[in-house]
Structure formats: C-alpha cells, structure tokens
Write a protein that holds these residues in place. Structure first.
Motif, short mmCIF file in Angstrom:
data_model
loop_
_atom_site.label_atom_id
_atom_site.label_comp_id
_atom_site.label_asym_id
_atom_site.label_seq_id
_atom_site.Cartn_x
_atom_site.Cartn_y
_atom_site.Cartn_z
N LEU A 88 37.72 26.81 35.64
CA LEU A 88 39.17 26.74 35.53
C LEU A 88 39.80 26.39 36.87
O LEU A 88 39.39 26.89 37.92
CB LEU A 88 39.76 28.07 35.06
N GLY A 115 39.68 34.77 30.07
CA GLY A 115 40.65 35.79 29.68
C GLY A 115 40.02 37.16 29.53
O GLY A 115 40.57 38.17 29.96
N GLU A 157 45.91 32.15 32.02
CA GLU A 157 45.07 33.23 31.49
C GLU A 157 45.42 34.56 32.14
O GLU A 157 45.46 35.61 31.47
CB GLU A 157 43.60 32.91 31.72
N ASP A 193 40.22 23.18 32.42
CA ASP A 193 39.86 24.33 31.57
C ASP A 193 38.64 23.91 30.76
O ASP A 193 38.76 23.37 29.66
CB ASP A 193 41.02 24.73 30.68
N ARG A 252 35.10 24.94 29.09
CA ARG A 252 34.31 26.05 28.57
C ARG A 252 33.14 25.46 27.79
O ARG A 252 33.35 24.83 26.75
CB ARG A 252 35.17 26.97 27.70
N ASP A 283 34.46 33.18 28.95
CA ASP A 283 35.82 33.42 28.48
C ASP A 283 36.62 34.06 29.61
O ASP A 283 36.60 35.28 29.77
CB ASP A 283 35.82 34.32 27.25
N THR A 310 44.02 29.00 35.32
CA THR A 310 43.73 30.40 35.65
C THR A 310 44.99 31.25 35.58
O THR A 310 44.98 32.37 35.03
CB THR A 310 43.12 30.50 37.06
#
Length: 226
Positions: A190, A140, A198, A167, A169, A138, A195
């Motif tokens: 990312l 962020g 975020e 992006d 994940r 994550d 990026t």
C-alpha cells in the motif's frame, strides 16, 4: 474486539526466507502467480540501521516509550533501540530471524502479531517497517490489531510504498536465486493514500509523513479509547 489471525502466516517459517535469515544474504523475491517479482532487501535488513532507519529510531527515542517492532526480521531496529536503553520487543514468525535478533542483543518473540503478546494496549510506539504493512494480506485487519497493541494516543510508524495510491493485494511465494519457492501466502503493498484510508477506518490519524533515501513513512496516532 480481538482481531483474529488471517491464514497463511506460517509461510515464512519454512521457506527460503528462513535460510536467508540464517546467512544474512539474498537475493530473494516475492513472486506473484503472474510471474512478477518484488525484491526483498535481505542484506539491508541484516546490516546495521541506515539513514532512513534512523529517522524511525530517532522518533522512538524522542518519545522514550516502550516500542514493539512487528515483523522485526533480523532485529536491527530492536537491537539499536535497546542499545540506547529504550525498552523494545521484536515479534516475528521466523525462528531464525528471532534467533538473529537475540544474537544482536535484542529481545524478540517467535510469534505472529495476531497471537497474544506482552503489554497489549500499553505499547507507546509500534513499528511496521520494510513492507510489513503487508503481513496477512489485509492491511485493515493488521492496522486494527496494531491499534489493540498500542496505548491510547500511541504512535504507529509505518513504511509505505512510493506510489501513493497503490493498493496491491496478491498471493505470493518467497523465491530464492536458484528458483526454490516457499508455500503461497497473502500479501499486500500500500502507498500513503491507500494506507491512510485503511487507517482512518480503525481510528488512526496522521501526524507526520516523510521520505528518507527513497523510502516513505507515515506516523499515525492511535485514536482508539480503552
């Protein structure tokens, strides 16, 4: 606010990655559940800093402020900064990586970035190189934690993926050439635009972007007050 640790960060401590940090050789991959694999550049990480690395190192040295390398791996960046007299610390969850860093003369702690660390809120520069923006899955949460570690107006130097809008994940395992895999864990990849989106949420602002030998980097200023 203290950012809590995401799960699964222990995956790197007991898998083929730890062995690669002992030997300095690969090949290794991050393997997704769908079978797609991303190569891990073990030999480059265990070699002296290359031309792209030096663009990071020169920015750290120019600032002349203490630097923390998050996910330092075998420690080439930390050791080089300290060789030039700059206070620097590496942080990595893999004991063999920390041992290798110390063997090069660098200072390193075997901890997660989400653990309590020395100098929280006072580091002048933080490094997230070699894909380490993916730590924890994550970005962020990781960027918020990095903001906590940096001083106000401190600088984050982060390596991003070539595809700007990427992006990705996913859940991955570390896989060796003989097919051995470590435990699954969450990871992220990312590009620059993803990026920056975020980073803006947690108060970072862009100050520079550059490419060196095919690798892509951003410099982000910490706008979080204390």
């Amino acid at each position: 606010m203290t950012v809590s640790s995401p799960p699964q960060l222990s995956a790197w401590t007991d898998d083929p990655f730890a062995e690669a940090m002992r030997t300095g050789t690969g090949p290794l991959w991050l393997r997704r559940a769908d079978g797609h694999r991303y190569p891990l550049d073990v030999e480059r990480w265990c070699a002296p800093p290359d031309a792209a690395d030096r663009t990071l190192l020169l920015r750290c040295l120019h600032r002349r402020l203490p630097a923390i390398d998050l996910g330092c791996g075998p420690g080439r960046l930390v050791a080089e900064l300290q060789a030039y007299g700059l206070p620097a610390l590496g942080v990595d969850v893999t004991r063999t990586a920390v041992d290798r860093t110390r063997g090069l003369g660098g200072s390193a702690l075997c901890r997660s970035v989400f653990d309590r660390l020395p100098g929280e809120g006072r580091w002048g520069t933080a490094l997230l190189a070699d894909g380490n923006l993916g730590i924890g899955g994550d970005p962020g949460v990781l960027l918020a934690r990095t903001a906590e570690l940096l001083a106000p107006e401190g600088l984050l130097l982060v390596e991003v993926e070539p595809l700007a809008d990427l992006d990705d994940r996913v859940t991955v395992t570390v896989e060796s050439a003989d097919g051995r895999c470590g435990p699954p864990f969450s990871w992220a990849r990312l590009g620059a635009r993803a990026t920056l989106a975020e980073a803006a949420v947690v108060g970072f602002r862009l100050t520079d972007a550059w490419t060196a030998t095919g690798r892509h980097f951003l410099a982000l200023r910490n706008g979080n007050p204390r």
